[in-house]
Design a protein around this motif. Structure first.
Motif, PDB file in Angstrom:
ATOM      1  N   LEU A 181     133.888  73.750  -6.811  1.00  0.00           N
ATOM      2  CA  LEU A 181     132.561  74.029  -6.267  1.00  0.00           C
ATOM      3  C   LEU A 181     132.187  73.128  -5.105  1.00  0.00           C
ATOM      4  O   LEU A 181     131.201  73.390  -4.408  1.00  0.00           O
ATOM      5  CB  LEU A 181     131.516  73.898  -7.373  1.00  0.00           C
ATOM      6  CG  LEU A 181     131.721  74.755  -8.625  1.00  0.00           C
ATOM      7  CD1 LEU A 181     130.563  74.567  -9.593  1.00  0.00           C
ATOM      8  CD2 LEU A 181     131.868  76.221  -8.255  1.00  0.00           C
ATOM      9  N   THR A 182     132.965  72.065  -4.876  1.00  0.00           N
ATOM     10  CA  THR A 182     132.655  71.138  -3.787  1.00  0.00           C
ATOM     11  C   THR A 182     133.459  71.416  -2.526  1.00  0.00           C
ATOM     12  O   THR A 182     133.248  70.760  -1.509  1.00  0.00           O
ATOM     13  CB  THR A 182     132.949  69.686  -4.224  1.00  0.00           C
ATOM     14  OG1 THR A 182     134.365  69.500  -4.363  1.00  0.00           O
ATOM     15  CG2 THR A 182     132.256  69.363  -5.540  1.00  0.00           C
ATOM     16  N   ALA A 183     134.399  72.381  -2.596  1.00  0.00           N
ATOM     17  CA  ALA A 183     135.354  72.504  -1.496  1.00  0.00           C
ATOM     18  C   ALA A 183     135.631  73.943  -1.066  1.00  0.00           C
ATOM     19  O   ALA A 183     136.592  74.194  -0.342  1.00  0.00           O
ATOM     20  CB  ALA A 183     136.675  71.836  -1.899  1.00  0.00           C
ATOM     21  N   SER A 184     134.791  74.886  -1.478  1.00  0.00           N
ATOM     22  CA  SER A 184     135.061  76.298  -1.187  1.00  0.00           C
ATOM     23  C   SER A 184     134.119  76.825  -0.113  1.00  0.00           C
ATOM     24  O   SER A 184     133.012  76.316   0.074  1.00  0.00           O
ATOM     25  CB  SER A 184     134.947  77.133  -2.466  1.00  0.00           C
ATOM     26  OG  SER A 184     135.950  76.738  -3.388  1.00  0.00           O
ATOM     27  N   MET A 185     134.550  77.873   0.568  1.00  0.00           N
ATOM     28  CA  MET A 185     133.813  78.319   1.753  1.00  0.00           C
ATOM     29  C   MET A 185     134.127  79.767   2.097  1.00  0.00           C
ATOM     30  O   MET A 185     135.259  80.220   1.939  1.00  0.00           O
ATOM     31  CB  MET A 185     134.192  77.413   2.936  1.00  0.00           C
ATOM     32  CG  MET A 185     133.567  77.780   4.260  1.00  0.00           C
ATOM     33  SD  MET A 185     133.956  76.549   5.550  1.00  0.00           S
ATOM     34  CE  MET A 185     132.666  75.349   5.229  1.00  0.00           C
ATOM     35  N   HIS A 186     133.096  80.483   2.563  1.00  0.00           N
ATOM     36  CA  HIS A 186     133.274  81.785   3.201  1.00  0.00           C
ATOM     37  C   HIS A 186     133.311  81.584   4.713  1.00  0.00           C
ATOM     38  O   HIS A 186     132.566  80.757   5.250  1.00  0.00           O
ATOM     39  CB  HIS A 186     132.102  82.726   2.916  1.00  0.00           C
ATOM     40  CG  HIS A 186     131.756  82.917   1.480  1.00  0.00           C
ATOM     41  ND1 HIS A 186     132.586  83.523   0.579  1.00  0.00           N
ATOM     42  CD2 HIS A 186     130.623  82.607   0.791  1.00  0.00           C
ATOM     43  CE1 HIS A 186     131.996  83.579  -0.603  1.00  0.00           C
ATOM     44  NE2 HIS A 186     130.806  83.031  -0.493  1.00  0.00           N
ATOM     45  N   VAL A 187     134.125  82.372   5.392  1.00  0.00           N
ATOM     46  CA  VAL A 187     134.180  82.323   6.854  1.00  0.00           C
ATOM     47  C   VAL A 187     134.131  83.749   7.396  1.00  0.00           C
ATOM     48  O   VAL A 187     134.853  84.632   6.915  1.00  0.00           O
ATOM     49  CB  VAL A 187     135.465  81.630   7.356  1.00  0.00           C
ATOM     50  CG1 VAL A 187     135.497  81.621   8.881  1.00  0.00           C
ATOM     51  CG2 VAL A 187     135.558  80.209   6.827  1.00  0.00           C
ATOM     52  N   GLY A 188     133.269  83.971   8.394  1.00  0.00           N
ATOM     53  CA  GLY A 188     133.212  85.258   9.076  1.00  0.00           C
ATOM     54  C   GLY A 188     132.241  86.259   8.492  1.00  0.00           C
ATOM     55  O   GLY A 188     132.239  87.422   8.904  1.00  0.00           O
ATOM     56  N   THR A 189     131.402  85.826   7.538  1.00  0.00           N
ATOM     57  CA  THR A 189     130.447  86.758   6.929  1.00  0.00           C
ATOM     58  C   THR A 189     129.427  87.221   7.970  1.00  0.00           C
ATOM     59  O   THR A 189     129.090  86.504   8.908  1.00  0.00           O
ATOM     60  CB  THR A 189     129.723  86.105   5.744  1.00  0.00           C
ATOM     61  OG1 THR A 189     129.093  84.896   6.179  1.00  0.00           O
ATOM     62  CG2 THR A 189     130.696  85.799   4.624  1.00  0.00           C
ATOM     63  N   ARG A 190     128.938  88.421   7.760  1.00  0.00           N
ATOM     64  CA  ARG A 190     127.996  89.004   8.715  1.00  0.00           C
ATOM     65  C   ARG A 190     127.415  90.283   8.120  1.00  0.00           C
ATOM     66  O   ARG A 190     127.856  90.749   7.078  1.00  0.00           O
ATOM     67  CB  ARG A 190     128.699  89.334  10.033  1.00  0.00           C
ATOM     68  CG  ARG A 190     129.808  90.356   9.886  1.00  0.00           C
ATOM     69  CD  ARG A 190     130.628  90.485  11.153  1.00  0.00           C
ATOM     70  NE  ARG A 190     131.586  91.583  11.079  1.00  0.00           N
ATOM     71  CZ  ARG A 190     132.790  91.482  10.519  1.00  0.00           C
ATOM     72  NH1 ARG A 190     133.190  90.353   9.969  1.00  0.00           N
ATOM     73  NH2 ARG A 190     133.611  92.537  10.509  1.00  0.00           N
ATOM     74  N   GLY A 191     126.446  90.830   8.806  1.00  0.00           N
ATOM     75  CA  GLY A 191     125.909  92.130   8.418  1.00  0.00           C
ATOM     76  C   GLY A 191     124.811  92.031   7.380  1.00  0.00           C
ATOM     77  O   GLY A 191     124.509  90.960   6.847  1.00  0.00           O
ATOM     78  N   PRO A 192     124.194  93.168   7.069  1.00  0.00           N
ATOM     79  CA  PRO A 192     123.066  93.202   6.143  1.00  0.00           C
ATOM     80  C   PRO A 192     123.456  92.820   4.720  1.00  0.00           C
ATOM     81  O   PRO A 192     124.578  93.050   4.276  1.00  0.00           O
ATOM     82  CB  PRO A 192     122.611  94.675   6.205  1.00  0.00           C
ATOM     83  CG  PRO A 192     123.232  95.240   7.432  1.00  0.00           C
ATOM     84  CD  PRO A 192     124.514  94.487   7.620  1.00  0.00           C
ATOM     85  N   LEU A 193     122.486  92.228   3.997  1.00  0.00           N
ATOM     86  CA  LEU A 193     122.634  91.905   2.583  1.00  0.00           C
ATOM     87  C   LEU A 193     121.601  92.708   1.793  1.00  0.00           C
ATOM     88  O   LEU A 193     120.714  93.345   2.355  1.00  0.00           O
ATOM     89  CB  LEU A 193     122.419  90.403   2.353  1.00  0.00           C
ATOM     90  CG  LEU A 193     123.379  89.462   3.081  1.00  0.00           C
ATOM     91  CD1 LEU A 193     122.922  88.014   2.911  1.00  0.00           C
ATOM     92  CD2 LEU A 193     124.794  89.636   2.552  1.00  0.00           C
ATOM     93  N   TYR A 194     121.701  92.661   0.476  1.00  0.00           N
ATOM     94  CA  TYR A 194     120.722  93.348  -0.354  1.00  0.00           C
ATOM     95  C   TYR A 194     119.407  92.575  -0.407  1.00  0.00           C
ATOM     96  O   TYR A 194     118.325  93.162  -0.465  1.00  0.00           O
ATOM     97  CB  TYR A 194     121.276  93.534  -1.762  1.00  0.00           C
ATOM     98  CG  TYR A 194     122.444  94.495  -1.812  1.00  0.00           C
ATOM     99  CD1 TYR A 194     122.249  95.867  -1.646  1.00  0.00           C
ATOM    100  CD2 TYR A 194     123.739  94.027  -2.005  1.00  0.00           C
ATOM    101  CE1 TYR A 194     123.322  96.743  -1.681  1.00  0.00           C
ATOM    102  CE2 TYR A 194     124.817  94.905  -2.037  1.00  0.00           C
ATOM    103  CZ  TYR A 194     124.599  96.257  -1.874  1.00  0.00           C
ATOM    104  OH  TYR A 194     125.665  97.121  -1.896  1.00  0.00           O
ATOM    105  N   ASP A 195     119.509  91.234  -0.368  1.00  0.00           N
ATOM    106  CA  ASP A 195     118.322  90.410  -0.542  1.00  0.00           C
ATOM    107  C   ASP A 195     118.677  88.983  -0.161  1.00  0.00           C
ATOM    108  O   ASP A 195     119.848  88.582  -0.237  1.00  0.00           O
ATOM    109  CB  ASP A 195     117.851  90.469  -2.003  1.00  0.00           C
ATOM    110  CG  ASP A 195     116.522  89.783  -2.223  1.00  0.00           C
ATOM    111  OD1 ASP A 195     116.543  88.576  -2.566  1.00  0.00           O
ATOM    112  OD2 ASP A 195     115.472  90.426  -2.053  1.00  0.00           O
TER     113      ASP A 195
END
Length: 315
Positions: A181-195
């Motif tokens: 939980l201290t070292a994880s990451m998303h890269v390149g996210t974009r676009g609409p979300l639900y909330d």
């Protein structure tokens, strides 16, 4: 060939690239070598998709496009097939009608394969497969840093009450304690979300985010520094949804979003991780029916090639 010297790809000056069976990069099959440092395996499964189906045909499509890959990688200054044994392990065949059974089969197949290969690069298939692959890899390494390249978070809770789909693998993985939980990451996210709550949940589940907009505004080098700082020296699992690329670079995918990365940007970030402890990887969501002139498959095959190159021993 010297004893224990890796068996490399078929020589394109002897057998044309368009001839013969399409293993990944024309490498030997796993049953043709004693053991592999890296095994490339397909998982032709897409029963977890929420929009366009077809990623079950992704592994064969990527293998076909990989015929053009060559032995020396100048960007990483390494011959990845000469310094480690890389082999194609074929496909893990799973039940296309029962997600729970398929997930169990994928985990079992990955664990069996881990007895014959030190590291696995998986070609999907939809992103559902990341959950059983993480279950398998953490049995050896414990919780891993997950570097997740994707247009989407994939930390949603359920779809139509189903807890395991291609939009939920990293929530389940976090809940099961598979992720550092201290070292994880998303890269390149974009676009609409639900909330806005989607982002709040995602942070609680252990992920930092570098969005596509961050990369556009601050540049790839800043993104790389953030990634490297976040990961540190933790065991690293890289999961790449090909829809992290803009549809101009990867139209053949199930849930395309405008405003994505270029293939050059993605490859640059992967290459910057060659000194990290990469313990496994996947490239998913290639859907051939929506591809044009193999654009998506060419991108995915090069992504897998650079992942294998980044896993190669140095010095």
């Amino acid at each position: 060939m010297q004893p224990n010297e890796p068996i490399g790809p078929i020589d394109a000056s002897v057998v044309p690239r368009f001839a013969g069976i399409a293993t990944f990069a024309r490498l030997p099959r796993l049953d043709q070598v004693e053991r592999a440092d890296v095994a490339v395996v397909g998982v032709p499964f897409d029963s977890g998709v929420s929009y366009r189906p077809g990623a079950r045909f992704g592994p064969s499509h990527v293998r076909e496009a990989s015929r053009l890959l060559r032995p020396y990688n100048p960007a990483q200054e390494i011959s990845p097939f000469a310094v480690q044994q890389v082999a194609d392990a074929g496909d893990i065949a799973v039940n296309p009608f029962n997600i729970d059974e398929a997930v169990r089969d994928i985990e079992a197949g990955a664990l069996e394969l881990a007895e014959k290969a030190d590291k696995i690069v998986t070609i999907g298939g939809d992103h559902t497969i990341a959950l059983p692959l993480l279950r398998a890899v953490t049995k050896k390494h414990g919780p891993v840093a997950v570097l997740h390249f994707d247009a989407h978070l994939d930390t949603w809770d359920t779809y139509f009450g189903a807890p395991i789909t291609h939009g939920t693998p990293f929530r389940r993985a976090s809940e099961e304690g598979l992720i550092d939980l201290t070292a994880s990451m998303h890269v390149g996210t974009r676009g609409p979300l639900y909330d806005v709550g989607d982002l709040e949940d995602d942070k609680r589940l252990g992920f930092a985010i570098v969005t596509s907009e961050d990369i556009e505004e601050r540049g790839v080098e800043v993104a790389i520094e953030r990634i490297r700082t976040r990961i540190g020296d933790k065991p690293l699992y890289i999961s790449i949804d090909i829809d992290v690329l803009d549809p101009a670079h990867a139209p053949g995918t199930g849930t395309p979003e405008a405003g994505g990365l270029t293939s050059r940007e993605l490859l640059r970030m992967i290459r910057a991780l060659s000194d990290r402890n990469i313990v496994g990887a996947d490239v998913v969501e290639v859907a051939p029916a929506y591809d044009h002139a193999q654009l998506t498959a060419v991108a995915a095959s090069h992504v897998a090639y650079d992942l294998i190159s980044a896993m190669a021993p140095r010095g």
